[in-house]
Design a protein around this motif. Sequence first.
Motif, mmCIF file in Angstrom:
data_model
loop_
_atom_site.group_PDB
_atom_site.id
_atom_site.type_symbol
_atom_site.label_atom_id
_atom_site.label_comp_id
_atom_site.label_asym_id
_atom_site.label_seq_id
_atom_site.Cartn_x
_atom_site.Cartn_y
_atom_site.Cartn_z
ATOM 1 N N CYS A 665 -1.781 3.377 4.175
ATOM 2 C CA CYS A 665 -2.356 4.247 2.862
ATOM 3 C C CYS A 665 -1.292 4.198 2.028
ATOM 4 O O CYS A 665 -1.289 4.352 0.722
ATOM 5 C CB CYS A 665 -2.844 5.554 3.170
ATOM 6 S SG CYS A 665 -4.585 5.145 3.827
ATOM 7 N N LYS A 666 -0.052 4.269 2.410
ATOM 8 C CA LYS A 666 1.149 4.327 1.703
ATOM 9 C C LYS A 666 1.476 2.913 0.870
ATOM 10 O O LYS A 666 1.833 2.947 -0.295
ATOM 11 C CB LYS A 666 2.523 4.880 2.279
ATOM 12 C CG LYS A 666 3.586 5.292 1.484
ATOM 13 C CD LYS A 666 4.761 5.831 2.312
ATOM 14 C CE LYS A 666 6.143 6.067 1.498
ATOM 15 N NZ LYS A 666 7.115 6.796 2.218
ATOM 16 N N GLU A 667 1.449 1.836 1.713
ATOM 17 C CA GLU A 667 1.776 0.490 1.407
ATOM 18 C C GLU A 667 0.731 -0.217 0.634
ATOM 19 O O GLU A 667 1.073 -0.988 0.118
ATOM 20 C CB GLU A 667 2.468 -0.161 2.682
ATOM 21 C CG GLU A 667 3.812 0.389 3.027
ATOM 22 C CD GLU A 667 4.263 -0.166 4.472
ATOM 23 O OE1 GLU A 667 3.706 -1.354 4.826
ATOM 24 O OE2 GLU A 667 5.309 0.168 4.797
ATOM 25 N N ASP A 668 -0.387 0.041 1.105
ATOM 26 C CA ASP A 668 -1.574 -0.898 0.705
ATOM 27 C C ASP A 668 -3.002 0.046 0.214
ATOM 28 O O ASP A 668 -3.838 -0.312 1.186
ATOM 29 C CB ASP A 668 -2.039 -2.076 1.672
ATOM 30 C CG ASP A 668 -2.889 -2.780 1.248
ATOM 31 O OD1 ASP A 668 -3.346 -2.849 -0.084
ATOM 32 O OD2 ASP A 668 -3.500 -3.813 2.035
ATOM 33 N N PRO A 669 -2.700 1.053 -0.495
ATOM 34 C CA PRO A 669 -3.724 2.090 -0.569
ATOM 35 C C PRO A 669 -5.095 1.512 -0.749
ATOM 36 O O PRO A 669 -6.164 2.254 -0.513
ATOM 37 C CB PRO A 669 -3.153 2.920 -1.655
ATOM 38 C CG PRO A 669 -2.432 2.064 -2.445
ATOM 39 C CD PRO A 669 -1.606 1.122 -1.571
ATOM 40 N N LEU A 670 -5.326 0.228 -1.509
ATOM 41 C CA LEU A 670 -6.476 -0.174 -1.957
ATOM 42 C C LEU A 670 -6.855 -1.386 -1.028
ATOM 43 O O LEU A 670 -8.191 -2.025 -1.454
ATOM 44 C CB LEU A 670 -6.791 -0.597 -3.408
ATOM 45 C CG LEU A 670 -6.511 0.379 -4.452
ATOM 46 C CD1 LEU A 670 -6.471 -0.165 -5.869
ATOM 47 C CD2 LEU A 670 -7.161 1.599 -4.206
ATOM 48 N N LEU A 671 -6.139 -1.848 0.144
ATOM 49 C CA LEU A 671 -6.481 -2.505 1.028
ATOM 50 C C LEU A 671 -6.587 -4.028 0.354
ATOM 51 O O LEU A 671 -7.494 -4.776 0.752
ATOM 52 C CB LEU A 671 -7.680 -2.289 2.001
ATOM 53 C CG LEU A 671 -7.598 -1.015 2.561
ATOM 54 C CD1 LEU A 671 -8.855 -0.949 3.655
ATOM 55 C CD2 LEU A 671 -6.532 -0.815 3.615
ATOM 56 N N GLU A 672 -5.620 -4.293 -0.532
ATOM 57 C CA GLU A 672 -5.997 -5.561 -1.312
ATOM 58 C C GLU A 672 -5.160 -6.888 -0.839
ATOM 59 O O GLU A 672 -5.497 -7.662 -0.915
ATOM 60 C CB GLU A 672 -5.322 -5.459 -2.709
ATOM 61 C CG GLU A 672 -6.053 -4.189 -3.554
ATOM 62 C CD GLU A 672 -5.603 -3.797 -4.998
ATOM 63 O OE1 GLU A 672 -6.010 -3.790 -5.873
ATOM 64 O OE2 GLU A 672 -4.264 -3.387 -4.827
ATOM 65 N N THR A 673 -3.983 -6.266 0.172
ATOM 66 C CA THR A 673 -3.586 -7.403 0.722
ATOM 67 C C THR A 673 -4.221 -8.487 1.767
ATOM 68 O O THR A 673 -5.203 -7.697 2.465
ATOM 69 C CB THR A 673 -2.245 -7.284 1.413
ATOM 70 O OG1 THR A 673 -2.606 -6.231 2.490
ATOM 71 C CG2 THR A 673 -1.376 -6.211 0.379
ATOM 72 N N PRO A 674 -3.952 -9.568 2.337
ATOM 73 C CA PRO A 674 -4.675 -10.289 3.350
ATOM 74 C C PRO A 674 -4.799 -9.115 4.431
ATOM 75 O O PRO A 674 -5.840 -9.181 5.042
ATOM 76 C CB PRO A 674 -3.748 -11.440 3.648
ATOM 77 C CG PRO A 674 -3.020 -11.666 2.346
ATOM 78 C CD PRO A 674 -2.760 -10.583 1.684
ATOM 79 N N LYS A 675 -3.582 -8.524 4.839
ATOM 80 C CA LYS A 675 -3.765 -7.603 6.008
ATOM 81 C C LYS A 675 -4.781 -6.454 5.736
ATOM 82 O O LYS A 675 -5.463 -6.189 6.648
ATOM 83 C CB LYS A 675 -2.252 -7.036 6.241
ATOM 84 C CG LYS A 675 -1.919 -6.680 7.701
ATOM 85 C CD LYS A 675 -2.225 -8.133 8.605
ATOM 86 C CE LYS A 675 -1.094 -8.070 9.754
ATOM 87 N NZ LYS A 675 -1.362 -9.157 10.465
ATOM 88 N N GLY A 676 -4.667 -5.987 4.504
ATOM 89 C CA GLY A 676 -5.554 -5.053 4.048
ATOM 90 C C GLY A 676 -7.286 -5.443 3.863
ATOM 91 O O GLY A 676 -8.023 -4.770 4.505
ATOM 92 N N GLN A 677 -7.248 -6.826 4.023
ATOM 93 C CA GLN A 677 -8.778 -7.354 3.884
ATOM 94 C C GLN A 677 -9.221 -7.302 5.450
ATOM 95 O O GLN A 677 -10.330 -7.015 5.556
ATOM 96 C CB GLN A 677 -9.104 -8.900 3.347
ATOM 97 C CG GLN A 677 -8.588 -8.764 1.617
ATOM 98 C CD GLN A 677 -9.988 -8.078 1.007
ATOM 99 O OE1 GLN A 677 -11.004 -8.368 1.515
ATOM 100 N NE2 GLN A 677 -9.469 -6.883 0.461
ATOM 101 N N ALA A 678 -8.106 -7.686 6.378
ATOM 102 C CA ALA A 678 -8.474 -7.604 7.761
ATOM 103 C C ALA A 678 -8.856 -6.310 8.145
ATOM 104 O O ALA A 678 -9.677 -6.020 9.059
ATOM 105 C CB ALA A 678 -7.324 -8.225 8.551
ATOM 106 N N LEU A 679 -8.290 -5.345 7.644
ATOM 107 C CA LEU A 679 -8.334 -3.901 7.897
ATOM 108 C C LEU A 679 -9.647 -3.175 7.430
ATOM 109 O O LEU A 679 -10.420 -2.499 7.922
ATOM 110 C CB LEU A 679 -7.126 -2.968 7.400
ATOM 111 C CG LEU A 679 -5.904 -3.044 8.020
ATOM 112 C CD1 LEU A 679 -4.847 -2.512 7.092
ATOM 113 C CD2 LEU A 679 -6.027 -2.280 9.359
ATOM 114 N N ALA A 680 -10.090 -4.066 6.339
ATOM 115 C CA ALA A 680 -11.586 -3.636 5.965
ATOM 116 C C ALA A 680 -12.520 -4.201 6.628
ATOM 117 O O ALA A 680 -13.621 -3.427 7.036
ATOM 118 C CB ALA A 680 -11.752 -4.369 4.415
#
Length: 697
Positions: A665-680
């Motif tokens: 949440c600190k580094e990618d709060p909107l889950l916009e990175t490729p890793k964030g998309q995987a987390l979505a």
Amino acid sequence: MQNIPIHPLFAPLETLPGIEGRRKSLFQRLLGARVVDALLHLPSNIIQYRPIQSILQAESGENIIIEVDILSHTPSIQRTKPYKIMCTDGRHTFEIIYFNAVKPYLQKLYPVGARKIIIGKVDRYLSQAKIAHPDAVLDTANAQHLITHEVIYPLTTGVTNKCVQRAINQALSRIPNFPDWLDEAHVKQHGWPSWREAILAVHAPKTTIDLSLQSKFRQRLAFDEFLSHQLGLQLARQHQVRTLPGLTQKGGGQLVQKLLSALPFELTDAQKHVVHEIFEDMALPHPMSRLIQGDVGSGKTVVALIAMLKAIEAGNQAAMLAPTDILARQHAETIIDLVAQIGVRAAILTAREKGKAKTKILDQLASGEIDLIIGTHAIIQDKVEFKKLGLAVIDEQHRFGVEQRLQLSSKGYNPDVLAMTATPIPRTLQLANYGDMDVSIIAQKPAGRLPIQTKVINLDRLEEIVEGAKRALEEGAKIFWVCPLVKESEALDLSAAEDRFLHLQQIFETRVGLVHGQMKAQEKDAVMDHFINGNVDILIATTVIEVGVNVPAATIMIIEHAERFGLAQLHQLRGRIGRGDKPGTCILLYGKQLSQVGRKRLETMRETSDGFKIAEADLKLRGGGDVLGTRQSGMPGFKIADFVEHPEICSTLLSLANKEARRICKEDPLLETPKGQALAFLLKLFGRDEAMKYTRS
């Protein structure tokens, strides 16, 4: 993730083979509504089949594989009688048994003179071995399809293991290759496989170790489940802080200072620290969401009162929600007169306020004439309106559901919310249930609180207890006497409050009172008033007096069948005594049949009065679901993590997941990175879809 075919995983469950028609609702009840829910339905057991040469080598109840020649059939005359097939392993004969058999089917499956491989469980009656309804029957030519073990899944009536296996195998075939949401270094550090490897492995266990969290495959899935849960909570909290406007409540400090000057004691350092944390939250432009934990008698109520006065200083109103009428009125008796001395207008609203009196309170709340309201569920009804609610305090918050807490906070413009609990919560439960709240702990008790001696005594010595009560009354004591039931039950051999009341009334006459949850509020109040201020010196009660009741003169607590209560309940009940200037005594009476868990509970109560140690012990003894006394207050419904069987592993994984969720949440709060998309995708996988809206706010 947009280019990866993940949609088949989230298709309706009935798109899997064999799940249609009347069976659809059965499968949905067992597995869930989506294909991916079938993947998360993990095996609960594994049956190992041992190859043997002779039936004499098999123990009764053992699962075996044996090659036999079919000798003869003895069909059943009636369908209720067994159909018998005689066979031989070359040395000894035995029977294969079927009930409700279809003769043509069995004659085709077991032709006389044929050689077959039989897989099933051996039963022995006297010296004769039998196999009833074999799990599999193969021709020797199909030996390559031989199964040496069978995976067993949790089932429901009307659904067979083979049908569940077929559906899950189809679901497994739909898993696409997708990027991992965990960093490679993180996975290597713990020796975990990828999610795809883990989910395939848990559905193909080889040993019983593979069925538990000792397996690295299950650990990986449990961590993912925790991460999705913690990430969802953190995203919700982040959304509240980032986007929800709140009331900036600073105030001048005059009312708080007047209260502190009027109190006959000084706040402890722990109380001062929590007050400081609350004031900092209230001064921010977004809503406070804070939980105060404090052991019985630690002084949470005065901290909450100070917070409410801070809101009133800032020109707003405050509300305190209590779970019971008794507790609401006890708060009102303490607070209303006290705040009146410093110019604050307070009132009480419960289901007992009716007619003109209720209308007047509602009008004064809406107009702002009432600064502070104390009540039960009555204050969250639709008709109740505030002029400007600034702070909602929820006492004994685990007695309320999320919906009720939201109802109270919806009475204002995103008011600050302060929840309190006297039931200490282990860190594991804090993370699982309150990851979206800030937590304050009042670990220090006010000076002057005297220790309580706890004794564990067999119920057979009841007459001695009664004699001891006589002596205590002569010395001016007041006694709580708690029973587990209101009325006698034929099904349960337990003490009933009404029976104990009649028994003690013969000995102590009018000095005995009775209170239980089935009585009308006015009746309970009258008895409580006589106990606090009048001639009632022994109060027979059920757990209706568990929370919040304050009787400083009460020094003795007697609990019958104490082994039937949870540790959290026992600790709450014990906290009702020792509130005055005399030490208290708690007597735990146990019945004839004392289980190992019951014995451990009583030993824990005798050994410590530290609520946090008791809470940790309760978590181990009862599991997450019941540690706070109600289902809604226990551990959320995790499918893979098992706190009862593996509390230490789960606690470690949950703490790791909490730390990882905060980092994300600190580094990618909107889950916009490729890793964030995987987390979505992870959030969707575990049904945390509602958290996704916070990333798009």
